[in-house]
Structure formats: C-alpha cells, structure tokens
Design a protein around this motif. Structure first.
Motif, mmCIF file in Angstrom:
data_model
loop_
_atom_site.group_PDB
_atom_site.id
_atom_site.type_symbol
_atom_site.label_atom_id
_atom_site.label_comp_id
_atom_site.label_asym_id
_atom_site.label_seq_id
_atom_site.Cartn_x
_atom_site.Cartn_y
_atom_site.Cartn_z
ATOM 1 N N TRP A 11 10.898 3.618 4.200
ATOM 2 C CA TRP A 11 11.220 2.466 5.046
ATOM 3 C C TRP A 11 10.663 1.188 4.422
ATOM 4 N N ASP A 12 9.391 1.227 3.991
ATOM 5 C CA ASP A 12 8.804 0.046 3.350
ATOM 6 C C ASP A 12 9.618 -0.383 2.143
ATOM 7 N N ASP A 62 6.917 -3.659 -9.925
ATOM 8 C CA ASP A 62 6.246 -2.596 -10.684
ATOM 9 C C ASP A 62 5.275 -1.821 -9.795
ATOM 10 N N ARG A 63 4.544 -2.541 -8.941
ATOM 11 C CA ARG A 63 3.605 -1.879 -8.035
ATOM 12 C C ARG A 63 4.356 -1.049 -6.997
ATOM 13 N N THR A 64 5.448 -1.583 -6.455
ATOM 14 C CA THR A 64 6.249 -0.842 -5.483
ATOM 15 C C THR A 64 6.787 0.447 -6.088
ATOM 16 N N VAL A 65 7.279 0.353 -7.313
ATOM 17 C CA VAL A 65 7.813 1.539 -7.993
ATOM 18 C C VAL A 65 6.714 2.573 -8.198
ATOM 19 N N LEU A 66 5.560 2.140 -8.645
ATOM 20 C CA LEU A 66 4.471 3.087 -8.866
ATOM 21 C C LEU A 66 4.103 3.822 -7.580
ATOM 22 N N LEU A 67 4.012 3.098 -6.466
ATOM 23 C CA LEU A 67 3.589 3.701 -5.202
ATOM 24 C C LEU A 67 4.645 4.626 -4.620
ATOM 25 N N THR A 68 5.921 4.362 -4.901
ATOM 26 C CA THR A 68 6.976 5.205 -4.340
ATOM 27 C C THR A 68 7.381 6.340 -5.275
ATOM 28 N N GLU A 69 7.155 6.177 -6.560
ATOM 29 C CA GLU A 69 7.496 7.258 -7.487
ATOM 30 C C GLU A 69 6.344 8.224 -7.717
ATOM 31 N N ALA A 70 5.179 7.910 -7.159
ATOM 32 C CA ALA A 70 4.022 8.802 -7.317
ATOM 33 C C ALA A 70 4.142 10.055 -6.458
ATOM 34 N N THR A 100 0.130 -2.147 2.183
ATOM 35 C CA THR A 100 0.402 -1.250 3.306
ATOM 36 C C THR A 100 0.750 0.148 2.804
ATOM 37 N N MET A 101 1.554 0.231 1.754
ATOM 38 C CA MET A 101 1.906 1.537 1.196
ATOM 39 C C MET A 101 0.689 2.220 0.586
ATOM 40 N N LEU A 102 -0.222 1.436 0.001
ATOM 41 C CA LEU A 102 -1.455 2.027 -0.511
ATOM 42 C C LEU A 102 -2.274 2.617 0.639
ATOM 43 N N ALA A 103 -2.309 1.929 1.776
ATOM 44 C CA ALA A 103 -3.003 2.470 2.950
ATOM 45 C C ALA A 103 -2.328 3.751 3.432
ATOM 46 N N THR A 104 -1.008 3.826 3.325
ATOM 47 C CA THR A 104 -0.300 5.062 3.670
ATOM 48 C C THR A 104 -0.708 6.186 2.732
ATOM 49 N N HIS A 105 -0.834 5.899 1.454
ATOM 50 C CA HIS A 105 -1.305 6.903 0.503
ATOM 51 C C HIS A 105 -2.694 7.407 0.882
ATOM 52 N N GLN A 106 -3.556 6.537 1.374
ATOM 53 C CA GLN A 106 -4.885 6.971 1.784
ATOM 54 C C GLN A 106 -4.822 7.925 2.976
ATOM 55 N N LEU A 107 -3.783 7.809 3.795
ATOM 56 C CA LEU A 107 -3.662 8.649 4.989
ATOM 57 C C LEU A 107 -2.893 9.940 4.739
ATOM 58 N N ARG A 108 -2.208 10.047 3.611
ATOM 59 C CA ARG A 108 -1.436 11.264 3.357
ATOM 60 C C ARG A 108 -2.374 12.409 2.983
ATOM 61 N N THR A 109 -1.923 13.620 3.245
ATOM 62 C CA THR A 109 -2.658 14.811 2.842
ATOM 63 C C THR A 109 -1.949 15.450 1.652
ATOM 64 N N GLY A 110 -2.682 16.276 0.923
ATOM 65 C CA GLY A 110 -2.104 16.914 -0.250
ATOM 66 C C GLY A 110 -2.854 16.543 -1.508
ATOM 67 N N ALA A 111 -2.344 17.020 -2.622
ATOM 68 C CA ALA A 111 -3.004 16.782 -3.907
ATOM 69 C C ALA A 111 -3.006 15.295 -4.241
ATOM 70 N N PRO A 112 -4.049 14.799 -4.908
ATOM 71 C CA PRO A 112 -4.092 13.384 -5.304
ATOM 72 C C PRO A 112 -2.932 13.039 -6.233
ATOM 73 N N VAL A 113 -2.367 11.846 -6.041
ATOM 74 C CA VAL A 113 -1.259 11.404 -6.892
ATOM 75 C C VAL A 113 -1.537 10.043 -7.529
ATOM 76 N N LEU A 114 -2.556 9.337 -7.063
ATOM 77 C CA LEU A 114 -2.890 8.036 -7.626
ATOM 78 C C LEU A 114 -4.199 8.119 -8.396
ATOM 79 N N GLN A 115 -4.287 7.386 -9.462
ATOM 80 C CA GLN A 115 -5.534 7.342 -10.207
ATOM 81 C C GLN A 115 -5.688 5.971 -10.862
ATOM 82 N N HIS A 170 3.329 -5.461 1.468
ATOM 83 C CA HIS A 170 3.803 -4.105 1.750
ATOM 84 C C HIS A 170 3.275 -3.105 0.724
ATOM 85 N N ASP A 171 3.023 -3.558 -0.494
ATOM 86 C CA ASP A 171 2.399 -2.660 -1.466
ATOM 87 C C ASP A 171 0.999 -2.255 -0.991
#
Length: 432
Positions: A48-49, A21-29, A145-160, A142-143
């Motif tokens: 890749w993750d 569920d966490r993996t899906v949330l992070l990749t579908e956001a 790690t993917m959250l850390a990737t979200h912190q490094l991405r630029t653009g509009a916020p997608v997580l809340q 890896h979830d």
C-alpha cells in the motif's frame, strides 16, 4: 538564471532518485507475501505504501503541476489515506506487487518529463521546485514508515547496515539556555512545509536542557527502580494508558538475565548502554522525566537549543550551521539502522553544546501540535492543519530512519502520545 534553474532541476532529479532507491530497497528486501501482509494494525501493508507514494506523485506532479492526463484515476480513492484507516487497508482491492511497481515506474517517467518542461517559478506551488520537494519529502517519510513496519515484522532478518560510529566525546549533564527571544520557524526555507511557517519571534524564559538524549542505561535505571509501578511519576492520562496497555518497558525490550535485551529488525542482543533509548511513547518519556526531577522540553525550548546562535543572535538551519548534514554531523538516512552512541557526533553539536539534536531518535516535546501565528495551510489542509489540537504531541529532530531531505531544525513531526512504533526517544529539561 538559466544555470540556477538547471541546477535546481538536477537537484530535484537526484533527490527523487535517492528516495526511490530507498523505497525499492525496503520493498524488495521481502517476498510478495510479506509485501501484502499487514505486520501490525498500526501500519499499512508495504505494498500500500509503495502505490500510495506513486499516487501522490501522480496527483501533484503529473496532473496538477504537469497538467497531464491521469495514469490511474481509478485508484485514487484506494490510496487516499484519509478515506481508509490503516487497519482496513489489507481488505481493499489493492494493486499487487508487480502492478504497483509498474505503476510507480510509469508515474516517475512522466514526472521526470514534467520536471524537464516546467518553469520552476511563477506560482507558489512550483516556486523553487516546492511541489517536487514536497513529493521527495513525502516519499522519504513513507520510507521511514516502511522501516518502522520492518521493525514490526516477524521472521528472519532482511535488512542490514554497518554499525554507527562510537562515542568520541563525553557528553553528560545539561546546559543553561539564557532567557531571551529567538526566531522560531522559517519563511525562507524553500521546501519547508506549511506547519514550519512563518518565522516568528518567541521569547523563551531561561531553562536547562540535557546535552544528549536519554540513554538505554539511564532508562533502565528508571525501570529497575520500579518506575513503571509507581503512579507518582505518571500523569493521570499516562498512568491510565500504562495500565490499560500493560506497558512494562520500551517496545521490543525484554529481560535478559540481570539486564535487558532489545530486538531490532529481527536480531536480538543486549541493549547498548550509551545508545539513546528508542520506541518509548510520550507518557513513558514524561514519567521518566518526572522520576529524574525534570520535565520534557517545550517545542520552543527544543528549537532554541537546536538553532539559536548566541554569538550572532540568529537562528541557524541546523545546530552546526546552515549547510546540509554530513555523515560526521548526524545519524540520518537509514545508514546505520540504529541510534549512535551519545557523543558520536561532536561536529553536529549546537553553539550551546547540545548534542545529537538532529538524527538518531525523534524527541518528544511537551507541546501540543498547533499552527504558528500567521499559519496558512498550503497546498492542502490535510497535510497538517486537520491534526492541530491537543490530541497530538510534537516530536522534533528526526531519527536514524529519517532522510536529510525531510529533516531540518524547523521540521515538525507529531503523533498520538501513546504511539511508540515510531523511532522515538527524548531528552529532559528543567526550569532555571
């Protein structure tokens, strides 16, 4: 016995589902362009993750435990983390988002069937569902790690997420941990990984340790006192890195008038004074501690403060006891997407009165990463043994991005001392 086995199967299925569920949330956001893009050379593309999680699940549970035919043997090398550095992965012929999702879903269906038909005893790999627990922890890691990737991405916020609880208890100063032995590591934790084993006695001299992690306000005082420009506080290696990397503040911090602001998952606001500082490397933590007249704790000092119960003389699983963490004991599981203020979790304090040792921020220790006396690699050397040595420093305690399945009082994390894209903070110690 049958009832215990079925209870364990149910637990495994629930934990596998929670991780997915966490993996899906992070990749579908994010959209498909964001999924395949590399947001930092330090991180893999999110896609890749996603497929790597499925490939590890296939290798260990479908093929090894289940003895089933491979789903996609042709992609094994693509998703071997040791064959392709993160910086090279975007150039590989990776599965696209839709194909990756189909792949991990197919693997999961087979894994659940394997779970239904596998005895959970008899060999070390399946005893008490170890291999399934290893895969749960792998996906949850890896979830993060993917959250850390979200912190490094630029653009509009997608997580809340809702904000964490505020402070309810003043937590200041440090506490004395008396000299004496304690049991470090574990031999009984069923899903503990090889570097947490075996349990062994360690005699630790008396020391003081901070009751809470270092806060933004405390760290800003170091900044404002010119700490980044004063070589006195930095080790030789730390000063060299500070200069070569141009470090001037924690990652994601920027000046905001007479104070500091922080960008978190695409949103910028003033730093929260009583929140633990995050995104600092080992060298920054070490320099702050020297400036404060203290030092970083050793790994044994950290674990003794977190686990040792002076009243019984035994080591607990967690600071508060042996029961898994609840929402009022620790900030885990990406529930809040930020550290909680110091004093927000009094129910999670250790018997010695040390707070927030579990969750909020990974805490740097002064220890290099090595195996314990009697260490045995299991089930493969590449999980931890190949990283032993002076190149890596140990972090303990988990962060707000760490799931409870991959966090306990014995859990060990490690990274290069220059890394700060991880959710890392620290607390200080001093000799008695």
């Amino acid at each position: 016995m049958a009832t215990e086995t079925e209870t364990l199967r149910s637990l495994v299925a629930t934990e596998l589902e929670r991780a997915r569920d966490r993996t899906v949330l992070l990749t579908e956001a994010v959209d498909e362009d964001d999924l395949v893009r590399q947001h930092s050379p330090l991180m893999s593309p999110l896609v890749w993750d996603l497929a790597h999680v499925g490939n590890q699940e296939e290798l260990w549970l479908v093929r090894d435990v289940g003895g089933r035919e491979p789903v996609r043997r042709d992609i094994d090398e693509l998703y071997d983390a040791f064959k392709h550095p993160r910086g090279d992965r975007p150039q590989l012929p990776l599965l696209g988002p839709a194909e990756a999702r189909r792949y991990v879903a197919t693997v999961r269906d087979k894994v659940l069937d394997v779970l239904d038909h596998t005895r959970l005893d008899g060999t070390p790999l399946v005893e008490r569902a170890f291999a399934f627990g290893m895969i749960v922890q792998h996906e949850q890691q890896h979830d993060e790690t993917m959250l850390a990737t979200h912190q490094l991405r630029t653009g509009a916020p997608v997580l809340q997420a809702p904000p964490p609880p505020g402070s309810t208890t003043p937590v200041t100063g440090d506490v004395l941990i008396p000299a004496g032995p304690f049991t470090m590591g574990t031999t009984t934790e069923p899903w503990a990984l090889d570097n947490e084993r075996p349990a062994h006695q360690v005699d630790v001299p008396a020391y003081f340790i901070d009751r809470a992690p270092v806060t933004n306000e405390q760290y800003a005082a170091f900044l404002d006192a010119g700490g980044y420009d004063d070589e006195r506080w930095w080790s030789t290696a730390g000063w060299r890195h500070r200069r070569s990397a141009g470090l001037s503040a924690p990652q994601h911090w920027q000046r905001d008038g007479d104070g500091w602001a922080y960008t978190r998952f695409g949103r910028t606001s003033r730093i929260v004074p009583d929140e633990p500082v995050v995104h600092v490397c080992f060298y920054e933590a070490e320099a702050y501690a020297a400036w404060a007249g203290k030092r970083l704790p050793t790994e044994a000092e950290w674990e003794k403060a977190a686990r040792f119960d002076p009243a019984t003389g035994r080591s607990r699983r967690f600071p508060w006891g042996d029961e898994p963490p609840t929402a009022d004991q620790a900030n885990l599981g990406q529930r809040h997407l930020r550290p909680a203020a110091v004093g927000a979790y009094p129910a999670g304090a250790s018997p010695s009165g040390v707070h927030q040792l579990i969750g909020d921020v990974w805490e740097w220790t002064s220890s290099d990463f090595h195996g314990y006396p009697g260490f045995a690699a299991f089930p493969y050397r590449e999980y931890s043994e190949v990283f032993f040595g002076s190149d890596y420093k140990v972090l303990r305690g988990g962060s707000f991005g760490t799931d409870a399945a991959a966090c306990r009082g014995t859990f060990r994390n490690w990274d290069y001392p220059i890394r700060r894209q991880i959710f890392s903070g620290f607390r200080c110690a001093r000799d008695a």
